[in-house]
Design a protein around this motif. Structure first.
Motif, PDB file in Angstrom:
ATOM      1  N   THR A   5     -30.972   7.129 -10.961  1.00 35.02           N
ATOM      2  CA  THR A   5     -30.952   6.593  -9.596  1.00 35.02           C
ATOM      3  C   THR A   5     -29.639   6.866  -8.872  1.00 35.02           C
ATOM      4  O   THR A   5     -29.598   6.809  -7.644  1.00 35.02           O
ATOM      5  N   GLU A  18     -26.270   5.854 -13.136  1.00 33.06           N
ATOM      6  CA  GLU A  18     -27.094   4.647 -13.050  1.00 33.06           C
ATOM      7  C   GLU A  18     -28.521   5.119 -13.252  1.00 33.06           C
ATOM      8  O   GLU A  18     -28.947   6.106 -12.651  1.00 33.06           O
ATOM      9  N   SER A  38     -34.027   1.403  -3.837  1.00 36.28           N
ATOM     10  CA  SER A  38     -32.960   0.849  -4.661  1.00 36.28           C
ATOM     11  C   SER A  38     -33.340   0.947  -6.132  1.00 36.28           C
ATOM     12  O   SER A  38     -34.518   1.094  -6.477  1.00 36.28           O
ATOM     13  N   ALA A  39     -32.325   0.829  -6.992  1.00 35.68           N
ATOM     14  CA  ALA A  39     -32.588   0.816  -8.429  1.00 35.68           C
ATOM     15  C   ALA A  39     -33.444  -0.384  -8.804  1.00 35.68           C
ATOM     16  O   ALA A  39     -34.278  -0.304  -9.719  1.00 35.68           O
ATOM     17  N   GLU A  64     -26.394   8.806  -4.630  1.00 31.55           N
ATOM     18  CA  GLU A  64     -27.697   8.378  -5.124  1.00 31.55           C
ATOM     19  C   GLU A  64     -28.538   9.595  -5.460  1.00 31.55           C
ATOM     20  O   GLU A  64     -28.322  10.700  -4.944  1.00 31.55           O
ATOM     21  N   LEU A  90     -22.572   3.846 -14.254  1.00 28.39           N
ATOM     22  CA  LEU A  90     -21.996   4.650 -13.173  1.00 28.39           C
ATOM     23  C   LEU A  90     -20.468   4.617 -13.250  1.00 28.39           C
ATOM     24  O   LEU A  90     -19.790   4.192 -12.318  1.00 28.39           O
ATOM     25  N   THR A  91     -19.938   5.065 -14.358  1.00 24.06           N
ATOM     26  CA  THR A  91     -18.497   5.042 -14.572  1.00 24.06           C
ATOM     27  C   THR A  91     -17.825   6.262 -13.962  1.00 24.06           C
ATOM     28  O   THR A  91     -18.423   7.332 -13.876  1.00 24.06           O
ATOM     29  N   ILE A 107     -32.254  -1.709 -16.071  1.00 29.06           N
ATOM     30  CA  ILE A 107     -31.307  -0.844 -15.362  1.00 29.06           C
ATOM     31  C   ILE A 107     -30.077  -0.632 -16.233  1.00 29.06           C
ATOM     32  O   ILE A 107     -29.450  -1.589 -16.696  1.00 29.06           O
ATOM     33  N   TRP A 108     -29.752   0.629 -16.470  1.00 32.72           N
ATOM     34  CA  TRP A 108     -28.525   0.953 -17.184  1.00 32.72           C
ATOM     35  C   TRP A 108     -27.426   1.184 -16.158  1.00 32.72           C
ATOM     36  O   TRP A 108     -27.502   2.103 -15.345  1.00 32.72           O
ATOM     37  N   HIS A 109     -26.401   0.359 -16.185  1.00 29.36           N
ATOM     38  CA  HIS A 109     -25.293   0.447 -15.237  1.00 29.36           C
ATOM     39  C   HIS A 109     -24.178   1.291 -15.855  1.00 29.36           C
ATOM     40  O   HIS A 109     -23.142   0.785 -16.276  1.00 29.36           O
TER      41      HIS A 109
END
Length: 476
Positions: free
Chosen positions: A210, A171, A50-51, A113, A183-184, A179-181
């Protein structure tokens, strides 16, 4: 800059923070790369799922100044996936993060992923009647995170673009463990600096990808494949322009092949059937993806007639079935394997402006001959449609590449000097890795290099991410 090795003490410090099975001894396959130029060190291997686990690992590595080498499918050709010198690294394999998180067929988006194998992403798209068009020889092994980290190209760049153009969002975990979110699935988002495009192509030196939101496309209703014999590279470029004038964006791939590559195939892979009894000096493989109601055989026949009338083609084979199309593609796809069996003196992944390709081929041959070994053979082939050539130099018949060890550096230098002189790139699609770090320092724009060093310092001030790749290592 002194690093701490990823040893038993480092593993012990992490044991309470991670589930069983994330940390393990580093198996030999994670310490190798396809060309055998580098041998990695046996540091600790991490297999996060996982991230959040990636974040724990990077946070600890950053605090302890342990070098981290992200590992995808291990298929990279420039040594970016191994660290041969200095402190033994934490090798981070994303293979347990291989889920397809979601597919949005009406949006033409898939969320995958980073450890997902490229071929599995393609199949997940096909299951929803969609196409993920990134296609390359190692797609059965390469993982999507590595494809993005190296901005992979492949055979469909002409129509669909590199990996960069196929990615909407990411991501990722930064060296700090944050963690950079990102995932747009948005097609438009002008909210400041584009961190996505900064991480794509950074070869694991700025963080760990990730997961990715990837663009899909409709599956072309019909595929057409043909092999045309052309009198020269100049004619091939004119034929490319003619094909796009007649067929527009239906041209998915346009691959140039030289006689030398076909002769290598005949010598080392004789079971592979070739369409012509005698290898032509130059030929192009054309791949079309057409909409419903369009006949690929008719389209290619019309193109062939027009190209013959214009003096751009001398002979040709048009696939009449899927099996014949696959057989024509097999000729192109097996050239790298034949090259490997011959053994090159020096291989080059270069690009120049498309209209300058004929001049590059001529001048390159003259420069190689001027080295005083006129018996060296050149196999020039590749993605003519996007200006990317694989320009590989081989020993004379009956000689080994070891006979030319004293010339290998000179061969690379004359080719890369010529590329630089013509406004091209010494690394078109394989990246910099460790193999081309010195080339980047020699040929890179000083302002760009300074900006790269500043970005590296800003995001990875302790220098833990893949040290020695892309930029010179600061390790003593």
């Amino acid at each position: 800059m002194r690093y701490t090795p990823a040893d038993a003490a480092f593993a012990a410090s992490l044991s309470a923070s991670l589930p069983e099975g994330v940390l393990c001894p580093c198996a030999p396959r994670y310490l190798e790369e396809p060309r055998g130029r580098y041998q990695g060190q046996a540091g600790l291997l991490a297999k996060p799922s996982s991230a959040a686990e990636v974040a724990v690992l990077l946070r600890a590595a950053n605090a302890a100044r342990v070098p981290v080498v992200p590992y995808g499918g291990g298929t990279g050709l420039v040594g970016g996936q191994v660290k041969p010198e200095g402190a033994a690294p934490l090798v981070m394999s994303l293979e347990r993060m291989a889920r397809i998180r979601a597919v949005y067929p009406q949006e033409n988006v898939i969320l995958a992923e980073a450890g997902a194998i490229l071929a599995d992403v393609q199949q997940a798209a096909l299951a929803q009647q969609r196409l993920f068009p990134l296609s390359l020889a190692a797609e059965g092994t390469a993982r999507i995170g590595g494809n993005l980290a190296t901005n992979a190209g492949g055979v469909n760049v002409l129509r669909y673009g590199n990996a960069r153009e196929l990615c909407l969002g990411l991501e990722a975990v930064l060296p700090s463990g944050e963690i950079w979110h990102g995932l747009t699935r948005l097609r438009k988002d002008n909210t400041g600096y584009d961190l996505r495009n900064l991480l794509i192509g950074s070869e694991g030196t700025l963080g760990v990808i990730t997961a990715a939101a990837l663009k899909l496309s409709p599956i072309p209703a019909h595929q057409g494949v043909a092999l045309f014999v052309v009198p020269s590279p100049q004619a091939a470029i004119a034929l490319l322009a003619l094909a796009r004038d007649q067929l527009g964006e239906a041209v998915s791939a346009f691959e140039l092949m030289h006689r030398q590559g076909l002769e290598f195939l005949a010598q080392h892979l004789p079971q592979l059937r070739q369409p012509f009894a005698q290898a032509p000096e130059w030929s192009v493989l054309i791949d079309l993806g057409l909409a419903r109601g369009q006949d690929p055989v008719v389209a290619l026949s019309d193109l062939f007639e027009a190209s013959v009338e214009a003096g751009l083609a001398e002979d040709g084979v048009i696939a009449q079935s899927k099996a014949q199309a696959q057989a024509l593609w097999a000729v192109r796809e097996q050239i790298p394997e034949a090259n490997r069996l011959v053994g090159s003196i020096s291989s080059h992944d270069i690009s120049v402006p498309i209209s300058d390709i004929p001049d590059f081929i001529r001048r390159g041959g003259e420069a190689i001959a001027a080295l005083g070994q006129g018996d060296m053979r050149v196999n020039c082939f590749g993605h003519l449609g996007d200006g990317n050539l694989h320009y590989n130099v081989f020993p004379a018949t009956g000689r080994a590449r070891s006979d030319y060890d004293d010339l290998r550096g000179a061969v690379k230098t004359v080719v890369h000097d010529l590329v630089q002189d013509m406004g091209g790139s010494f690394s078109a699609e394989h990246g910099v890795g460790r193999m081309k770090v010195a080339d980047l320092q020699s040929y890179g724009d000083p302002v760009k290099l300074a900006a790269m060093r500043s970005i590296k310092q800003a995001l990875d001030p302790r220098g833990i991410m893949n040290p020695g790749a892309v930029l010179p290592s600061q390790e003593p």
